[in-house]
Enzyme design. Structure first.
Site, PDB file in Angstrom:
ATOM      1  N   ASP A  34       0.851  -1.192   0.000  1.00 24.68           N
ATOM      2  CA  ASP A  34       0.000   0.000   0.000  1.00 24.68           C
ATOM      3  C   ASP A  34       0.884   1.238   0.000  1.00 24.68           C
ATOM      4  OD1 ASP A  34       0.841  -0.241   2.687  1.00 24.68           O
ATOM      5  OD2 ASP A  34      -1.005   0.650   3.462  1.00 24.68           O
ATOM      6  N   HIS A  81      11.473  -9.684   0.498  1.00 25.93           N
ATOM      7  CA  HIS A  81      11.147  -8.269   0.380  1.00 25.93           C
ATOM      8  C   HIS A  81      12.405  -7.434   0.625  1.00 25.93           C
ATOM      9  CE1 HIS A  81       9.106  -4.432   1.250  1.00 25.93           C
ATOM     10  NE2 HIS A  81       8.094  -4.928   0.569  1.00 25.93           N
ATOM     11  N   PHE A 103       6.691   1.700  -4.020  1.00 26.43           N
ATOM     12  CA  PHE A 103       8.089   1.891  -3.623  1.00 26.43           C
ATOM     13  C   PHE A 103       8.620   3.290  -3.945  1.00 26.43           C
ATOM     14  CE2 PHE A 103       7.889  -2.777  -3.987  1.00 26.43           C
ATOM     15  CZ  PHE A 103       8.390  -3.137  -2.744  1.00 26.43           C
ATOM     16  N   TYR A 114       2.913   4.758   0.822  1.00 26.88           N
ATOM     17  CA  TYR A 114       3.518   5.352   2.012  1.00 26.88           C
ATOM     18  C   TYR A 114       2.494   6.260   2.681  1.00 26.88           C
ATOM     19  CZ  TYR A 114       7.975   3.814  -0.019  1.00 26.88           C
ATOM     20  OH  TYR A 114       8.995   3.069  -0.539  1.00 26.88           O
TER      21      TYR A 114
END
Length: 223
Positions: free
Chosen positions: A64, A187, A77, A66
């Site tokens: 989701d 990740h 990202f 920031y």
């Protein structure tokens, strides 16, 4: 329409007409009217505005946006210019440097330059409340983004799906491996990366090798 780019709009037109999507948009309108939410409303669908559908090369799946003020710009990202580069993105840049034997220190975490080359930077949930990570998980964004992935899977060929972490891997479980390349790793977050699940995955070089093999222009990952 929700997306201005005509190629994506045509592909997703049926999805926009479904009852769940109409309900979702009403919920999103309510959230933005009653709380501070990100990204700015005009950037919610920004990932689809950067390139035409037929030019898609790569899909990167995030969770989701920031949730800090001024950070989110509608691309997973990615942060706006002038915002400190988040830890996960720093680790992404470190991996790129390692793969290409560079020592680059990007001053911006804005990934629009990737998106404009055909990289769909898709969060599973496209909105979030200020300072509340994953706060819109209860909305039905997952139905929409699952539909996007299914449509890419069905209507495109030779797309690279970069699935980083178990969340993204579950999100991409229906992708046809005979039509597309799926690359999986841990990740890039510090917790995962520092345990050895991110660095050395070579995903950026592997992506470009595949694109080149399929006669597509490679991605310039260097900001």
């Amino acid at each position: 329409m929700f997306i201005k780019n005509q190629s994506w709009q045509a592909l997703l037109k049926t999805e926009f007409q479904k009852p769940y999507f109409r309900d979702l948009m009403e919920q999103v309108e309510h959230e933005y009217a009653t709380s501070i939410c990100f990204p700015p409303k005009e950037l919610i669908f920004s990932a689809f505005e950067q390139f035409d559908f037929q030019d898609i090369k790569v899909v990167i799946i995030g969770q989701d946006p920031y949730h800090g003020s001024g950070e989110a710009n509608g691309l997973c990202f990615s942060v706006n210019d002038g915002i400190a580069i988040p830890p996960s993105l720093k680790n992404i840049f470190t991996e790129i440097n390692t793969e290409y034997h560079k020592i680059l220190f990007p001053t911006s975490g804005n990934l629009e330059c990737w998106a404009k080359q055909g990289v769909l930077l898709l969060n599973a949930t496209l909105t979030v409340r200020k300072d509340e990570a994953n706060s819109h998980k209860h909305l039905k964004w997952n139905l929409f983004t699952d539909a996007v992935i299914d449509l890419i899977n069905q209507n495109a060929e030779n797309v690279v799906f970069l699935l980083w972490g178990s969340f993204a891997q579950k999100k991409g479980k229906r992708i046809d491996k005979n039509k597309h390349l799926i690359l999986e790793s841990g990740h890039p977050s510090p917790l995962s990366a520092n345990r050895g699940f991110w660095f050395g995955n070579n995903h950026f070089q592997l992506t470009n090798a595949y694109l080149k093999e399929k006669g597509k222009e490679v991605i310039n990952w260097e900001l």
